[in-house]
Design a protein around this motif. Structure first.
Motif, short mmCIF file in Angstrom:
data_model
loop_
_atom_site.label_atom_id
_atom_site.label_comp_id
_atom_site.label_asym_id
_atom_site.label_seq_id
_atom_site.Cartn_x
_atom_site.Cartn_y
_atom_site.Cartn_z
N PHE A 172 -1.86 -59.41 -49.69
CA PHE A 172 -3.29 -59.06 -49.65
C PHE A 172 -4.22 -59.94 -50.48
CE2 PHE A 172 -1.08 -55.08 -48.57
CZ PHE A 172 -1.75 -54.73 -47.41
N ALA A 173 -3.72 -60.59 -51.49
CA ALA A 173 -4.61 -61.20 -52.48
C ALA A 173 -5.27 -62.49 -52.00
CB ALA A 173 -3.84 -61.48 -53.76
N GLU A 174 -6.56 -62.59 -52.23
CA GLU A 174 -7.27 -63.86 -52.23
C GLU A 174 -7.42 -64.35 -53.66
OE1 GLU A 174 -10.96 -63.60 -50.16
OE2 GLU A 174 -10.05 -62.99 -48.27
N ARG A 198 -13.03 -61.71 -51.58
CA ARG A 198 -13.20 -60.38 -50.98
C ARG A 198 -11.96 -59.50 -51.11
NH1 ARG A 198 -17.26 -59.33 -47.62
NH2 ARG A 198 -15.99 -58.06 -46.23
N ALA A 199 -10.82 -60.10 -51.45
CA ALA A 199 -9.59 -59.31 -51.60
C ALA A 199 -9.00 -59.63 -52.97
CB ALA A 199 -8.60 -59.65 -50.49
N LEU A 200 -9.25 -58.75 -53.91
CA LEU A 200 -8.84 -58.94 -55.30
C LEU A 200 -7.70 -57.99 -55.62
CD1 LEU A 200 -9.48 -60.23 -58.12
CD2 LEU A 200 -11.04 -58.30 -58.48
N VAL A 201 -6.64 -58.51 -56.23
CA VAL A 201 -5.51 -57.69 -56.63
C VAL A 201 -5.37 -57.73 -58.15
CG1 VAL A 201 -3.01 -57.38 -56.52
CG2 VAL A 201 -4.26 -57.99 -54.46
N LEU A 202 -5.30 -56.54 -58.76
CA LEU A 202 -5.04 -56.40 -60.18
C LEU A 202 -3.54 -56.17 -60.34
CD1 LEU A 202 -8.00 -54.03 -61.21
CD2 LEU A 202 -8.02 -56.50 -60.77
N PHE A 203 -2.85 -57.12 -60.98
CA PHE A 203 -1.39 -57.14 -60.99
C PHE A 203 -0.86 -57.08 -62.42
CE2 PHE A 203 2.50 -59.81 -61.24
CZ PHE A 203 3.35 -59.03 -60.47
N GLY A 204 0.22 -56.34 -62.61
CA GLY A 204 0.85 -56.28 -63.92
C GLY A 204 1.70 -55.04 -64.05
N PRO A 205 2.42 -54.89 -65.17
CA PRO A 205 3.30 -53.74 -65.35
C PRO A 205 2.52 -52.43 -65.42
CG PRO A 205 3.64 -55.42 -67.06
CD PRO A 205 2.41 -55.79 -66.32
N LYS A 239 0.12 -75.59 -54.89
CA LYS A 239 0.89 -74.67 -55.74
C LYS A 239 1.34 -73.46 -54.94
CE LYS A 239 -1.55 -76.03 -59.97
NZ LYS A 239 -2.38 -75.56 -61.11
N SER A 240 2.40 -72.83 -55.38
CA SER A 240 2.97 -71.68 -54.68
C SER A 240 2.58 -70.38 -55.36
CB SER A 240 4.50 -71.80 -54.65
OG SER A 240 5.09 -70.58 -54.24
N LEU A 241 1.97 -69.47 -54.58
CA LEU A 241 1.65 -68.15 -55.12
C LEU A 241 2.94 -67.40 -55.48
CD1 LEU A 241 -0.35 -65.88 -55.78
CD2 LEU A 241 -0.23 -65.19 -53.37
N SER A 242 3.97 -67.53 -54.64
CA SER A 242 5.24 -66.84 -54.90
C SER A 242 5.82 -67.26 -56.25
CB SER A 242 6.25 -67.16 -53.79
OG SER A 242 5.78 -66.72 -52.54
N ASP A 243 5.83 -68.58 -56.50
CA ASP A 243 6.38 -69.06 -57.77
C ASP A 243 5.54 -68.59 -58.95
OD1 ASP A 243 8.34 -70.35 -56.36
OD2 ASP A 243 7.41 -72.34 -56.48
N THR A 244 4.22 -68.57 -58.76
CA THR A 244 3.33 -68.14 -59.84
C THR A 244 3.55 -66.67 -60.16
OG1 THR A 244 1.65 -69.76 -59.19
CG2 THR A 244 0.91 -67.90 -60.52
N VAL A 270 -4.60 -61.65 -68.79
CA VAL A 270 -3.91 -62.82 -69.32
C VAL A 270 -3.89 -63.98 -68.33
CG1 VAL A 270 -2.48 -61.48 -70.90
CG2 VAL A 270 -1.67 -61.91 -68.57
N GLY A 271 -4.47 -63.77 -67.16
CA GLY A 271 -4.51 -64.85 -66.19
C GLY A 271 -5.25 -64.44 -64.93
N MET A 272 -5.79 -65.43 -64.23
CA MET A 272 -6.43 -65.20 -62.94
C MET A 272 -6.13 -66.37 -62.04
SD MET A 272 -10.34 -64.08 -62.06
CE MET A 272 -10.79 -63.68 -60.35
N HIS A 273 -5.75 -66.08 -60.80
CA HIS A 273 -5.34 -67.12 -59.87
C HIS A 273 -6.10 -66.96 -58.56
CE1 HIS A 273 -2.01 -67.79 -62.64
NE2 HIS A 273 -1.73 -66.50 -62.55
N ASN A 274 -6.73 -68.04 -58.13
CA ASN A 274 -7.42 -68.08 -56.84
C ASN A 274 -6.45 -68.66 -55.81
OD1 ASN A 274 -9.00 -69.36 -54.61
ND2 ASN A 274 -10.72 -68.48 -55.75
N VAL A 275 -6.10 -67.85 -54.82
CA VAL A 275 -5.07 -68.24 -53.86
C VAL A 275 -5.47 -69.48 -53.07
CG1 VAL A 275 -3.71 -67.49 -51.86
CG2 VAL A 275 -4.19 -65.89 -53.72
N HIS A 276 -6.74 -69.55 -52.65
CA HIS A 276 -7.20 -70.70 -51.86
C HIS A 276 -7.13 -71.99 -52.68
CE1 HIS A 276 -8.35 -67.92 -48.80
NE2 HIS A 276 -9.31 -67.37 -49.51
#
Length: 249
Positions: A206-208, A29-36, A232-237, A219-225
Motif C-alpha cells: 500500500f505505501a507510497e 496519497r498513501a502513507l503507512v506508519l510502520f513499526g513495532p 533502491k529496494s523497498l523490501s530490503d529497506t 526514526v525514518g521516512m522513505h518515499n517509495v517513488h
C-alpha cells in the motif's frame, strides 16, 4: 494530499511515562506508519482523528489546520472530515449491517433522510453486503465486518481515510483477499489514506511513503517513488527496519 504533522504527547501508565514525538510531512496519497507495537503509530493516528489531544504541535491537511497548540486550534473530530476504521472495526452490535453503514448519515435523534437511503443501498451493494444487510455484526464473517466498517466510514465522504491495522483480526487467507479488496476501494473512491501496521507485506502493498516509528519517535521516512528512481529496494529497506526494531537492544 499535503499532510503535515509535528506533535508531542506525554502519557503515563503504571508509573511509566511514554513520550510521543511525531514529526513528518508528505504529499503522498498513501502513507503507512510502520513499526513495532507500542511505538506510537496508533497514537499518531488518533491525534489526526481528534481522538487524542497532543500537548503541543500542529496537524495540517491540505493547508487546513486541524490542531495548533500555539493558536489554540483544536477542530472537533466531527468537523475534521476524516474517516477512521478501528482495528476491531467498532461496529455497533445492536445495529444491522445496513444500519451500521447508515449511522453517520442519520439526522440527530432521527432517521436517515430519503435522499441518503439510496447512498446507503449503493454502498451496501458495492461492498457485496446485500445478502447480510439485515444481519447484526455477530452473525457475519470477519471479512464482512471489515467491509461494513469501510462502507460506514466512506458513507460520510471523508477527505482522508485512517486505517488502524485493518487486517490484524483476519486469518492469513482472508487477509490476502481483503488487501486486494482494499486496493480496489482506494482506487475507486480515489481517497488519500494513512494506514498503521507492523506488517512489512502491508507496507509493500500500500505505501507510497513510509514513516518508521520506534519508541515513540519517528526514526525514518522513505518515499517509495524516490527509492525506485534511485534503484533502491523497498523490501530490503523494510527488512532492515524490522531488524533494527526487533533486533537486540
Amino acid at each position: 494530499m499535503k499532510f503535515e504533522l509535528d506533535i508531542t504527547k506525554h502519557l503515563r501508565s503504571g508509573g511509566e511515562e511514554f513520550v510521543l514525538r511525531s514529526h513528518f510531512s508528505t504529499s503522498n496519497r498513501a502513507l503507512v506508519l510502520f513499526g513495532p507495537s507500542g511505538s506510537g503509530k496508533t497514537l499518531t493516528l488518533k491525534a489526526v482523528a481528534g481522538l487524542l489531544t497532543p500537548d503541543e504541535g500542529c496537524i495540517k491537511v491540505n493547508g487546513d489546520v486541524l490542531f495548533d497548540s500555539s493558536s489554540n486550534v483544536d477542530i472537533p473530530t466531527c468537523h475534521r472530515k476524516v474517516g477512521y476504521v478501528f482495528q476491531d472495526y467498532a461496529l455497533f452490535p445492536h445495529l444491522t449491517v445496513w444500519e451500521n453503514v447508515a449511522f453517520g448519515l442519520k439526522r440527530v435523534f432521527g432517521r436517515v433522510g430519503p435522499e441518503k437511503v439510496r447512498d446507503v443501498d449503493a454502498l451496501v451493494g458495492l461492498f457485496g453486503l446485500d445478502k447480510v444487510a439485515h444481519l447484526k455484526p455477530s452473525f457475519i464473517s470477519g471479512g464482512q465486518q471489515q467491509r461494513t466498517a469501510l462502507a460506514r466510514t466512506l458513507a460520510t465522504r471523508p477527505r482522508i481515510l485512517l486505517l488502524d491495522e485493518p487486517f490484524s483480526a483476519l486469518d492469513q487467507p482472508l487477509r490476502l483477499r481483503m488487501r486486494s479488496e482494499l486496493e480496489n476501494v482506494l482506487e475507486k473512491f480515489d481517497i488519500p489514506m494513512i494506514m498503521v501496521t507492523h506488517d512489512s507485506d502491508e507496507v509493500e502493498s500500500f505505501a507510497e511513503a513510509v514513516v518508521v516509528y520506534r519508541d515513540g519517535n519517528v526514526v525514518g521516512m522513505h518515499n517509495v517513488h524516490e527509492m525506485t528512481r534511485a534503484g533502491k529496494s523497498l523490501s530490503d529497506t523494510i527488512r532492515h527496519e524490522v531488524a533494527l526494531a526487533y533486533g537486540p537492544q
